[in-house]
Design a protein around this motif. Structure first.
Motif, PDB file in Angstrom:
ATOM      1  N   ARG A  94       0.823  -1.201   0.000  1.00 39.98           N
ATOM      2  CA  ARG A  94       0.000   0.000   0.000  1.00 39.98           C
ATOM      3  C   ARG A  94       0.867   1.265   0.000  1.00 39.98           C
ATOM      4  NH1 ARG A  94      -3.561  -3.171   3.390  1.00 39.98           N
ATOM      5  NH2 ARG A  94      -2.573  -2.355   5.284  1.00 39.98           N
ATOM      6  N   THR A  95       2.012   1.168  -0.636  1.00 41.47           N
ATOM      7  CA  THR A  95       2.888   2.334  -0.773  1.00 41.47           C
ATOM      8  C   THR A  95       2.432   3.157  -1.980  1.00 41.47           C
ATOM      9  OG1 THR A  95       4.738   1.092   0.137  1.00 41.47           O
ATOM     10  CG2 THR A  95       5.273   3.081  -1.082  1.00 41.47           C
ATOM     11  N   ARG A 161      17.607   7.843  -1.568  1.00 35.82           N
ATOM     12  CA  ARG A 161      16.179   7.517  -1.515  1.00 35.82           C
ATOM     13  C   ARG A 161      15.442   7.861  -2.808  1.00 35.82           C
ATOM     14  NH1 ARG A 161      18.209   8.400   3.334  1.00 35.82           N
ATOM     15  NH2 ARG A 161      17.272   7.419   5.164  1.00 35.82           N
ATOM     16  N   PHE A 162      15.810   9.003  -3.415  1.00 34.08           N
ATOM     17  CA  PHE A 162      14.995   9.527  -4.517  1.00 34.08           C
ATOM     18  C   PHE A 162      15.739   9.636  -5.839  1.00 34.08           C
ATOM     19  CE2 PHE A 162      13.470  11.479  -0.531  1.00 34.08           C
ATOM     20  CZ  PHE A 162      12.182  10.966  -0.513  1.00 34.08           C
ATOM     21  N   GLY A 163      17.036   9.396  -5.870  1.00 31.61           N
ATOM     22  CA  GLY A 163      17.802   9.652  -7.077  1.00 31.61           C
ATOM     23  C   GLY A 163      18.172  11.121  -7.152  1.00 31.61           C
ATOM     24  N   GLY A 164      18.437  11.600  -8.368  1.00 31.22           N
ATOM     25  CA  GLY A 164      18.828  12.988  -8.541  1.00 31.22           C
ATOM     26  C   GLY A 164      17.767  13.947  -8.029  1.00 31.22           C
ATOM     27  N   VAL A 165      18.217  15.024  -7.388  1.00 27.60           N
ATOM     28  CA  VAL A 165      17.310  16.028  -6.831  1.00 27.60           C
ATOM     29  C   VAL A 165      17.824  17.409  -7.228  1.00 27.60           C
ATOM     30  CG1 VAL A 165      16.653  14.574  -4.868  1.00 27.60           C
ATOM     31  CG2 VAL A 165      18.613  16.126  -4.656  1.00 27.60           C
ATOM     32  N   PRO A 166      17.032  18.455  -7.038  1.00 29.35           N
ATOM     33  CA  PRO A 166      17.518  19.796  -7.360  1.00 29.35           C
ATOM     34  C   PRO A 166      18.721  20.169  -6.500  1.00 29.35           C
ATOM     35  CG  PRO A 166      15.144  19.796  -6.981  1.00 29.35           C
ATOM     36  CD  PRO A 166      15.641  18.464  -6.555  1.00 29.35           C
ATOM     37  N   ASP A 725       3.908 -12.847   0.887  1.00 26.97           N
ATOM     38  CA  ASP A 725       4.492 -12.032  -0.170  1.00 26.97           C
ATOM     39  C   ASP A 725       4.288 -10.559   0.178  1.00 26.97           C
ATOM     40  OD1 ASP A 725       5.293 -14.176  -1.634  1.00 26.97           O
ATOM     41  OD2 ASP A 725       3.710 -14.044  -3.138  1.00 26.97           O
ATOM     42  N   ARG A 726       5.334  -9.777  -0.045  1.00 29.62           N
ATOM     43  CA  ARG A 726       5.231  -8.338   0.208  1.00 29.62           C
ATOM     44  C   ARG A 726       4.991  -7.560  -1.088  1.00 29.62           C
ATOM     45  NH1 ARG A 726      10.494  -7.388   4.148  1.00 29.62           N
ATOM     46  NH2 ARG A 726       9.939  -8.893   5.771  1.00 29.62           N
ATOM     47  N   ASN A 727       5.489  -8.116  -2.199  1.00 35.92           N
ATOM     48  CA  ASN A 727       5.366  -7.437  -3.491  1.00 35.92           C
ATOM     49  C   ASN A 727       6.008  -6.046  -3.474  1.00 35.92           C
ATOM     50  OD1 ASN A 727       3.868  -9.574  -4.762  1.00 35.92           O
ATOM     51  ND2 ASN A 727       2.095  -8.926  -3.558  1.00 35.92           N
ATOM     52  N   THR A 728       7.119  -5.956  -2.769  1.00 34.11           N
ATOM     53  CA  THR A 728       7.856  -4.687  -2.724  1.00 34.11           C
ATOM     54  C   THR A 728       9.196  -4.831  -3.422  1.00 34.11           C
ATOM     55  OG1 THR A 728       8.751  -5.286  -0.551  1.00 34.11           O
ATOM     56  CG2 THR A 728       6.766  -3.929  -0.579  1.00 34.11           C
ATOM     57  N   ASN A 729       9.259  -5.722  -4.392  1.00 35.42           N
ATOM     58  CA  ASN A 729      10.539  -5.985  -5.066  1.00 35.42           C
ATOM     59  C   ASN A 729      10.513  -5.656  -6.555  1.00 35.42           C
ATOM     60  OD1 ASN A 729       8.767  -8.163  -5.574  1.00 35.42           O
ATOM     61  ND2 ASN A 729      10.492  -9.539  -6.008  1.00 35.42           N
ATOM     62  N   SER A 730       9.488  -4.963  -7.011  1.00 37.16           N
ATOM     63  CA  SER A 730       9.462  -4.556  -8.421  1.00 37.16           C
ATOM     64  C   SER A 730      10.382  -3.365  -8.614  1.00 37.16           C
ATOM     65  CB  SER A 730       8.029  -4.212  -8.842  1.00 37.16           C
ATOM     66  OG  SER A 730       7.550  -3.113  -8.098  1.00 37.16           O
ATOM     67  N   ASP A 731      10.643  -3.023  -9.870  1.00 35.00           N
ATOM     68  CA  ASP A 731      11.616  -1.974 -10.180  1.00 35.00           C
ATOM     69  C   ASP A 731      11.218  -0.618  -9.601  1.00 35.00           C
ATOM     70  OD1 ASP A 731      13.291  -3.675 -11.429  1.00 35.00           O
ATOM     71  OD2 ASP A 731      12.818  -3.039 -13.481  1.00 35.00           O
ATOM     72  N   LYS A 732       9.921  -0.361  -9.479  1.00 32.71           N
ATOM     73  CA  LYS A 732       9.550   0.958  -8.961  1.00 32.71           C
ATOM     74  C   LYS A 732      10.016   1.139  -7.523  1.00 32.71           C
ATOM     75  CE  LYS A 732       4.817   0.298  -7.176  1.00 32.71           C
ATOM     76  NZ  LYS A 732       3.412   0.786  -7.287  1.00 32.71           N
ATOM     77  N   TYR A 733      10.224   0.023  -6.800  1.00 32.26           N
ATOM     78  CA  TYR A 733      10.679   0.115  -5.408  1.00 32.26           C
ATOM     79  C   TYR A 733      12.182   0.358  -5.297  1.00 32.26           C
ATOM     80  CZ  TYR A 733       6.215  -1.137  -3.309  1.00 32.26           C
ATOM     81  OH  TYR A 733       4.905  -1.120  -2.886  1.00 32.26           O
ATOM     82  N   PRO A 757       9.833   6.878 -11.429  1.00 32.61           N
ATOM     83  CA  PRO A 757       9.138   5.902 -12.285  1.00 32.61           C
ATOM     84  C   PRO A 757       8.241   4.959 -11.477  1.00 32.61           C
ATOM     85  CG  PRO A 757      11.437   6.076 -12.919  1.00 32.61           C
ATOM     86  CD  PRO A 757      11.294   6.873 -11.653  1.00 32.61           C
ATOM     87  N   GLY A 758       7.042   4.746 -11.972  1.00 34.87           N
ATOM     88  CA  GLY A 758       6.125   3.788 -11.365  1.00 34.87           C
ATOM     89  C   GLY A 758       5.235   4.370 -10.295  1.00 34.87           C
ATOM     90  N   TRP A 759       5.516   5.601  -9.853  1.00 32.88           N
ATOM     91  CA  TRP A 759       4.728   6.190  -8.771  1.00 32.88           C
ATOM     92  C   TRP A 759       3.789   7.274  -9.301  1.00 32.88           C
ATOM     93  CZ3 TRP A 759       4.880   3.191  -4.814  1.00 32.88           C
ATOM     94  CH2 TRP A 759       6.038   2.470  -4.521  1.00 32.88           C
TER      95      TRP A 759
END
Length: 759
Positions: A94-95, A161-166, A725-733, A757-759
């Protein structure tokens, strides 16, 4: 100049909590100019302190600050899985961009607020028209260096956590054009992080023990950013930039570049006195040096702990309470139960081999056993890596390290007159001793009861002290007898402590040698015996004490074991309403001092940076760039060449694990390296990010397994089982979602989609 007139809203208990309203001489509307702030020494210092206040307190920061980040990785499964909150949301996928269970207390908004504070400080402290306060140059440079590194650290936390940021390096003006803002690339952010650290390290080193951007600080300067911290930030940033998730063809942050940066960071720390903690504790303190390290409060002066670069300053882990066994008095929940996958990662001490090489099925129920390891699946917890015993409570592991730790007679004492060169004040259950001259001492009340026969008798209390007392002493005395008595031991140390800390001193040997009350006049009975406490030989010491007592351990049977088998005193449970029992068959032990409980929390604090991580960072970069066995030349004067394998073997030697052999292929060494990193840094907030930057999240985090143990006569049956199963292992995570309100706001300004991506 416009910024000279920019108004700062001041919250009294925030930025200027150290000054009174009268001292501030605030305008009647509660605001002041930046020139008012930076034109005054104390206000400038307070603004510097406000920047430091954004440093996160790493620890149990999730599920209402009751759960560690490990519960959201393959390290653990949390017993709060059925309760509303972060854990349940994560495990049930539920993220979203409006509900991020792993945002915790320190996320996008927190770090950018800290960055804004740092920008304001650095911009204005460098402007002579604004920074008019008379400040010693060394002290000012120390503040500037720390805030540069602090800003770099905040950016490092954001990009993990977020990748590139300003990239924002100046205070925003009221007229700032947000339409020109953009998300920088990961590489650009790392450029900025390294530049900030290098700007701090370029500041001149001084001979001052109290000012400047320094390597060495005193214990009273806990929370100060040092040069070692700057190198640690550089090491981690370079490692992440070279990792598969972030490296792009043509980037300057190759594994070769990461090797150069991580080797320099390691070398600089080694040449400035850092070393792995190897102090072996007494058997009733901790199992080994590794276990002791994680319950021992670091001393910033590095008189004892030479490994810690930076430790959380206030937030104890509270393992005993929020990840405690059901037989721990006051424990509220079982919390983060170590996973079977983590347990499988701990090697065998006799051979140095990994017991489990993988799994032959998708459910992780059929382990591929290593026949060369010496592992016995019918006795799975025997002969493992010493770090296992320091980190995990398993079936029949001892809850305590000494018999008598639970059953004991308490003989409460308080301080009273007569006293000498001591001011004594009492506030409820707390008493404060202030020494006023040489030879200070104070009496305790009498025992009131005869000491029962026992193996050990310990004087104990909780205390806070403004200084370290190096030559404290206790004397056995008898009511009506002489002022002195027989010394219980000399040169007892009571460490400086700003928060409640447990003190113990074993009286058993002294009692055995001298008796109790050997100076008695007229054969008075033992219940009239008391102690005299001599805190130190000088004035200016202030010690606040509570729960002063003698503990008499009365020879109970061996300490109660942690029984995780079905029906045991800490037995496994799949009932989601029973949060007091483990879901995996294991309980967390790392950071947990078995003496912790409702009366005193002696659990350790998390290390934000330590030398062990720098060894691992270098080993990873080095094996990737030049292979496991090639020596990398020194990058600092006085340092030596080192290979990736040698770096890992130094880590292993600390816990008496056999060295890794030479000649491993790069692929085989990678398996051993990742295994070593997993067990050495377990529960220290690394695994969550490591599996992402390595891009193996899809292999590790779909679910975890546990061990259900059934008692059969005198033996046990071991059965692996899979949790949900948590289903928190897809690429968007691989990345966390940016708060939707922030993403929407920036899209409206720039016309660009800022969401991950994915969110």
């Amino acid at each position: 100049m416009k910024k000279q007139f920019f108004k700062l809203t001041i919250i009294f208990f925030g930025l200027f909590g150290l000054e009174s309203c009268a001292d501030l001489d605030l305008p009647s509307d509660g605001r002041m100019t930046l020139a008012d702030v930076f034109g005054n020494y104390q206000r400038t210092r307070n603004y510097y302190g406000a920047c430091l206040s954004y440093m996160p307190q790493v620890g149990f920061m999730y599920q209402g600050q009751r759960t560690p980040l490990a519960s959201f990785s393959d390290e653990a499964h949390d017993a709060s899985d059925g309760a509303n909150g972060n854990v349940n949301d994560w495990y049930n996928d539920r993220t979203s961009s409006t509900n991020n269970p792993v945002a915790g207390a320190y996320s996008w908004a927190h770090y950018f607020q800290g960055i804004r504070k740092c920008n304001t400080f650095l911009t204005n402290i460098a402007d002579p028209s604004i920074a008019t306060a008379n400040i010693d140059e060394n002290e000012k440079n120390g503040w500037i260096g720390q805030i540069h590194v602090l800003r770099a650290y905040f950016y490092l936390q954001l990009i993990k956590r977020f990748g590139g940021v300003p990239i924002i390096n100046t205070p925003y003006e009221v007229t700032h054009d947000f339409s020109q803002d953009r998300r920088a690339s990961f590489e650009e952010c790392v450029d900025f992080i390294l530049a900030d650290c290098d700007a701090a390290l370029a500041l001149p080193e001084t001979n001052s023990a109290t000012t400047g951007f320094r390597w060495d600080i005193s214990d009273s300067e806990r929370g100060t950013i040092t040069r070692a911290f700057a190198y640690a930030v550089k090491s981690q940033a370079a490692l992440y930039a070279a990792s598969p998730l972030w490296y792009e063809a043509g980037s300057k942050y190759t594994w070769e570049k990461a090797t150069e940066i991580t080797k320099e960071a390691l070398d600089q720390c080694l040449t400035h006195g850092f070393e792995l903690f190897k102090t072996k504790p007494a058997e009733d303190i901790a199992q080994n040096a590794y276990a002791y390290y994680f319950i021992l409060r670091s001393d910033p002066s590095r008189a004892i702990d030479k490994e810690t670069i930076f430790e959380s300053t206030t937030a104890r882990t509270n393992v005993w309470k929020f990840a405690g066994t059901p037989i721990t008095s006051g424990a509220e929940k079982a919390g983060a139960g170590p996973s079977q996958e983590l347990v499988d990662a701990y090697g065998m001490q006799s051979t140095g081999e990994m017991p489990v090489l993988g799994y032959s099925d998708a459910q992780h129920l059929q382990p591929i056993l290593n026949p060369a390891s010496g592992y016995n699946p019918e006795n799975p917890y025997e002969g493992r890596d010493p770090r296992f015993y320091a980190s995990v409570y398993y079936n029949n592991s001892p809850r305590s390290l000494t018999s008598g730790s639970v059953d004991k007679d308490l003989y409460p004492l308080t301080f009273t007159t007569p006293l000498n060169n001591v001011d004594l004040t009492t506030n409820g259950g707390e008493q404060t001793i202030r020494t006023t001259s040489s030879d200070p001492w104070v009496f305790t009340t009498t025992l009131g009861n005869t000491l029962s026969a026992g193996e050990r008798r310990v004087i104990s209390f909780e205390y806070k002290s403004n200084k370290t007392v190096n030559n404290a002493e206790f004397f056995f005395c008898v009511a009506g007898g002489p002022q002195g008595g027989v010394s219980s031991g000399e040169n007892i140390t009571i460490q400086e402590a700003s928060e409640w800390t447990r003190f113990e001193y074993d009286l058993s040997t002294a009692i055995e040698n001298f008796g109790f009350g050997v100076n008695s006049n007229g054969g008075q009975s033992p219940e009239n015996h008391f102690l005299r406490f001599d805190p130190t030989g000088g004035d200016g010491y202030e010690i606040t004490i509570r729960n002063l007592r003698i503990e008499s351990f009365t020879n109970p049977p061996s300490a109660t074991p942690v029984e995780t088998y079905v029906g045991g005193n800490s037995g496994i449970s799949s009932n989601i309403t029973e949060t007091r029992y483990t879901r995996t068959g294991y309980y967390l032990r790392k950071f947990n001092n078995y003496k912790s409980g409702v009366s005193v929390d002696a659990d350790g604090l998390m290390k934000i940076f330590r030398l062990g991580e720098l060894y691992l960072n270098f080993a990873e970069a080095a094996y990737q760039s030049v292979g496991p066995d090639a020596a990398v030349e020194a990058k600092a004067s006085g340092a030596s060449a080192l290979s990736a394998r040698e770096a890992l073997n130094r880590i292993r030697a600390r816990v008496d694990m056999p060295p890794l052999p030479s000649g491993l292929s790069k692929e085989n060494f990678e398996v051993r390296y990742r295994n070593e990193r997993q067990v050495e840094l377990a529960f220290e907030e690394h695994r969550f990010f490591d599996v992402r930057r390595w891009k193996i999240l899809n292999e590790t985090d779909k679910f975890v397994t546990g061990m259900r143990i059934t008692k059969t006569g005198d033996g046990y049956t071991y059965s692996r089982f899979k949790l949900q199963d948590r289903n928190t292992n897809s690429d968007k995570y691989l990345l966390q979602p940016i708060s939707q309100s922030e993403a929407t706001k920036m899209q409206s300004y720039t016309g660009q989609n800022w969401q991950n991506p994915g969110w």
